[in-house]
Design an enzyme around this catalytic site. Structure first.
Site, PDB file in Angstrom:
ATOM      1  CE  LYS A 189      -9.340  11.350  10.102  1.00 25.68           C
ATOM      2  NZ  LYS A 189      -8.056  10.989  10.770  1.00 25.68           N
ATOM      3  CD  GLU A 264     -16.902  -3.550  11.830  1.00 28.05           C
ATOM      4  OE1 GLU A 264     -16.940  -4.203  12.883  1.00 28.05           O
ATOM      5  OE2 GLU A 264     -17.403  -3.928  10.773  1.00 28.05           O
ATOM      6  CB  CYS A 298      -9.854  -4.801  16.427  1.00 26.44           C
ATOM      7  SG  CYS A 298     -10.077  -5.677  14.877  1.00 26.44           S
ATOM      8  CD  GLU A 396      -8.893  -2.215  22.038  1.00 22.39           C
ATOM      9  OE1 GLU A 396      -9.306  -1.044  22.032  1.00 22.39           O
ATOM     10  OE2 GLU A 396      -9.020  -2.986  21.069  1.00 22.39           O
TER      11      GLU A 396
HETATM   12  P1  NAD Z   1      -9.259   6.145  17.222  1.00 21.36           P
HETATM   13  O1  NAD Z   1     -10.668   5.992  17.640  1.00 21.36           O
HETATM   14  O2  NAD Z   1      -8.367   6.991  18.038  1.00 21.36           O
HETATM   15  O3  NAD Z   1      -9.180   6.737  15.735  1.00 21.36           O
HETATM   16  C1  NAD Z   1      -9.764   6.112  14.625  1.00 21.36           C
HETATM   17  C2  NAD Z   1     -10.042   7.159  13.559  1.00 21.36           C
HETATM   18  O4  NAD Z   1     -11.028   8.055  14.040  1.00 21.36           O
HETATM   19  C3  NAD Z   1      -8.835   8.003  13.174  1.00 21.36           C
HETATM   20  O5  NAD Z   1      -8.852   8.229  11.778  1.00 21.36           O
HETATM   21  C4  NAD Z   1      -9.092   9.284  13.939  1.00 21.36           C
HETATM   22  O6  NAD Z   1      -8.493  10.403  13.339  1.00 21.36           O
HETATM   23  C5  NAD Z   1     -10.597   9.387  13.851  1.00 21.36           C
HETATM   24  N1  NAD Z   1     -11.222  10.215  14.887  1.00 21.36           N
HETATM   25  C6  NAD Z   1     -10.791  10.450  16.144  1.00 21.36           C
HETATM   26  N2  NAD Z   1     -11.631  11.285  16.783  1.00 21.36           N
HETATM   27  C7  NAD Z   1     -12.632  11.569  15.911  1.00 21.36           C
HETATM   28  C8  NAD Z   1     -13.798  12.372  15.985  1.00 21.36           C
HETATM   29  N3  NAD Z   1     -14.106  13.057  17.087  1.00 21.36           N
HETATM   30  N4  NAD Z   1     -14.608  12.448  14.913  1.00 21.36           N
HETATM   31  C9  NAD Z   1     -14.307  11.753  13.793  1.00 21.36           C
HETATM   32  N5  NAD Z   1     -13.206  10.994  13.657  1.00 21.36           N
HETATM   33  C10 NAD Z   1     -12.385  10.895  14.709  1.00 21.36           C
HETATM   34  O7  NAD Z   1      -8.710   4.678  17.093  1.00 21.36           O
HETATM   35  P2  NAD Z   1      -7.200   4.235  16.785  1.00 21.36           P
HETATM   36  O8  NAD Z   1      -6.401   4.461  18.017  1.00 21.36           O
HETATM   37  O9  NAD Z   1      -6.774   4.837  15.485  1.00 21.36           O
HETATM   38  O10 NAD Z   1      -7.382   2.673  16.517  1.00 21.36           O
HETATM   39  C11 NAD Z   1      -7.315   1.700  17.509  1.00 21.36           C
HETATM   40  C12 NAD Z   1      -8.709   1.247  17.892  1.00 21.36           C
HETATM   41  O11 NAD Z   1      -9.398   0.739  16.753  1.00 21.36           O
HETATM   42  C13 NAD Z   1      -8.710   0.099  18.890  1.00 21.36           C
HETATM   43  O12 NAD Z   1      -9.689   0.317  19.867  1.00 21.36           O
HETATM   44  C14 NAD Z   1      -9.094  -1.118  18.033  1.00 21.36           C
HETATM   45  O13 NAD Z   1      -9.688  -2.177  18.724  1.00 21.36           O
HETATM   46  C15 NAD Z   1     -10.027  -0.499  17.079  1.00 21.36           C
HETATM   47  N6  NAD Z   1     -10.156  -1.335  15.884  1.00 21.36           N
HETATM   48  C16 NAD Z   1     -11.327  -2.021  15.699  1.00 21.36           C
HETATM   49  C17 NAD Z   1     -11.476  -2.849  14.607  1.00 21.36           C
HETATM   50  C18 NAD Z   1     -12.759  -3.597  14.386  1.00 21.36           C
HETATM   51  O14 NAD Z   1     -12.980  -4.033  13.271  1.00 21.36           O
HETATM   52  N7  NAD Z   1     -13.606  -3.754  15.370  1.00 21.36           N
HETATM   53  C19 NAD Z   1     -10.434  -2.988  13.677  1.00 21.36           C
HETATM   54  C20 NAD Z   1      -9.255  -2.279  13.905  1.00 21.36           C
HETATM   55  C21 NAD Z   1      -9.131  -1.449  15.016  1.00 21.36           C
END
Ligand code: NAD
Length: 504
Positions: A189, A264, A298, A396
């Protein structure tokens, strides 16, 4: 100037008419026909529609993945055979690097040169796990004269992969490669802000000979498609990358099913510059460390802690260099910072820029760069004298915004470095050998780079501590996450147990 920019910002040629799901080897619309608009971050205008998946679409994708796991050849193929397919995938990704980068950059706003780098990394992820599964060996234990015991490693089943928008294709590859390398089947997804590059996977996998049903993709919103995947009883594993808050929700939603989870999550990583550091290199690296990938990274070193002796000089030189960072159209190879992914995210980042102005001293940026009246462009922004209570120190921001804070002693630096809820990465700049190691080992971070930017070795653990994540992937840890290690015990001698109910 705007007209010229619009001309340069051409849509990639031959885009699909719409972005659809890919289920059981077929490209399909949503069961209920619903779609959502995808926008490009330079104009914020919708340019393509994507299928909006819901529970029914997830059900179909999981059913296809389950069938491929239970009946298909993939889980029981020899590692060498699977590795051949993975290497072909890597070859194809590499040959399509330019196309991929063009699509990724248009959809996400990432500078084209950096998107190309991410495409190469995606190919490397497949090559790396192809090598790893061929070289994989498992434990065997001998109890002389009594037992031989061994580990029977097995794929688990249908893995649910949920990914964010910041480096979409590369992060998808980071999960897809180990999940399928180990013989699982998957439902991916992708993030709803950036579904375009993910639409390339199906063609790549078909061409490489991945059997039907091993890879399935459902587009859509987190609260619909993502949620249904997390709550599907036939999906025993969820690998999630995204915000810490979303991670908490997924953790709770997966609890009734006792799923395997890899998380992550977010970060607010410190870059600590001691006054004996090579200042020029530290400045170059910390500028890159927070402004590359538009700051939507991230592991961004978004808090820079600088020792008092070099603080003023550091701030002055850092601010001057940040002002020279080239903001531009994502498609321009000279661009260093492009457009943030989406207006919602732009509003969030700009909100923090305004908060920062009331909390600290603005020394560079602080708004829209000149000449960019529309789109999600933010000038590289630097705040100095940031106190640890400030929100721009704690939260963040995930954009081109950095907080610089002075410190006097090593103890104070450690306290500041550990003073957030996150613990993803840390970057330490010093030429004192003992201090470098002692500090690295004491800092609350899943990953530390010493006198270096974020340069990954794919064999090392990847992940965070505290609110930055749960579990580690990377190298054989990914293999461990996506497999069960069954212990098989063989008796070689007399059966050892007290005899119950013995006849006298
Ligand atoms: P997000 O949490 O908003 O979304 C990530 C994914 O989760 C998307 O595909 C979204 O559709 C899905 N999602 C959202 N709500 C959900 C739910 N209730 N159930 C299941 N899936 C759901 O994050 P974002 O804004 O897309 O990404 C940015 C974040 O990701 C930042 O906090 C960044 O630090 C983090 N990030 C972490 C790493 C790492 O390896 N630690 C790497 C890249 C990004």
């Amino acid at each position: 100037m705007i007209a010229e920019k619009t001309q340069q910002h051409a849509q990639p040629e031959n885009l699909p008419e719409a972005i659809r799901h890919y289920i059981g080897g077929r490209s399909v619309d949503s069961v209920d026909g619903s779609t959502f608009d995808v926008i490009d971050p330079v104009t914020n205008k919708p340019y393509i529609k994507a299928a909006a998946g819901k529970k029914a679409d997830i059900d179909a994708a999981v059913a296809a993945a389950k069938k491929a796991f239970e009946e298909g050849p993939w889980p029981s193929m020899l590692p060498r055979e699977r590795a051949r397919v993975l290497n072909k995938i890597a070859d194809i990704v590499e040959t399509r690097g330019d196309r991929l980068a063009e699509m990724e950059s248009y959809d996400s706003g990432l500078p084209i040169t950096q998107a190309l780098g991410q495409a190469r990394r995606a190919a490397e992820n497949f090559r790396f796990f192809a090598d790893l599964i061929v070289a994989q060996h498992d434990d065997a234990f001998k109890v002389p004269g009594r037992q031989a015991n061994y580990v029977n490693r097995k794929p688990i089943g249908v893995a649910g992969l949920i990914t964010p928008w910041n480096t979409p294709f590369m992060l998808e590859s980071w999960k897809l490669a180990p999940a399928i390398a180990t013989g699982n089947t998957v439902v991916l997804k992708p993030a709803e802000f950036t579904p375009l590059s993910a639409s390339l996977w199906a063609g790549i996998f078909e061409e490489a000979g991945l059997p039907e049903g091993v890879f399935n993709l459902v587009n859509g919103f987190g609260e619909d498609a993502g949620d249904a995947l997390v709550k599907h009883p036939d999906v025993p594993l969820i690998s999630f990358t995204g915000e810490s808050g979303t991670g908490q929700l997924i953790f709770a939603n997966a609890a009734p099913y006792l799923k395997g989870l890899s998380m992550e999550l977010g970060g607010k990583s410190p870059a600590v510059v001691f006054d004996d550091a090579d200042l020029e290199t530290a400045i170059n690296a910390t500028v890159f460390g927070v402004f590359s990938l538009n700051g939507e990274r991230c592991t961004a070193g978004s808090r820079i802690l600088v020792q008092r002796g070099v603080y003023d000089e550091f701030v002055e030189r850092y601010a001057a260099q940040a002002k020279r960072v080239r903001v531009g159209l994502p498609s321009d190879p000279k661009t260093e910072v492009g457009a943030l992914v989406h207006p919602e995210h732009y509003e969030k980042v700009m909100g923090y820029v305004e908060i920062g102005k009331s909390e600290a001293r603005l020394v560079a940026g602080g708004g829209r760069p000149e000449g960019f009246e529309e789109g999600n462009f933010v000038a590289p922004t630097v705040f100095a004298d940031v106190s640890p209570e400030a929100r721009i120190f704690q939260d963040e921001i995930f954009g081109p915004v950095v907080a610089i804070t002075p410190f006097d002693t090593e103890e104070e630096a450690l306290e500041l470095a550990n003073n957030t809820k996150y613990g993803l990465a840390a970057y330490i700049w010093t030429n004192d050998l003992k201090r470098a190691h002692n500090f690295s080992q004491a800092v609350d971070a899943g990953m530390v780079w010493l006198n270096s930017n974020n340069v990954r070795d794919l064999r090392t653990p990847f992940g965070g501590v505290k609110a930055s994540g749960l579990g580690h992937e990377g190298g054989y840890r990914s293999i461990d996450f996506y497999t069960d290690q069954q212990a098989v015990h063989i008796n070689l001698g007399e059966v050892h147990n007290p005899v119950f109910g013995k006849a006298d």
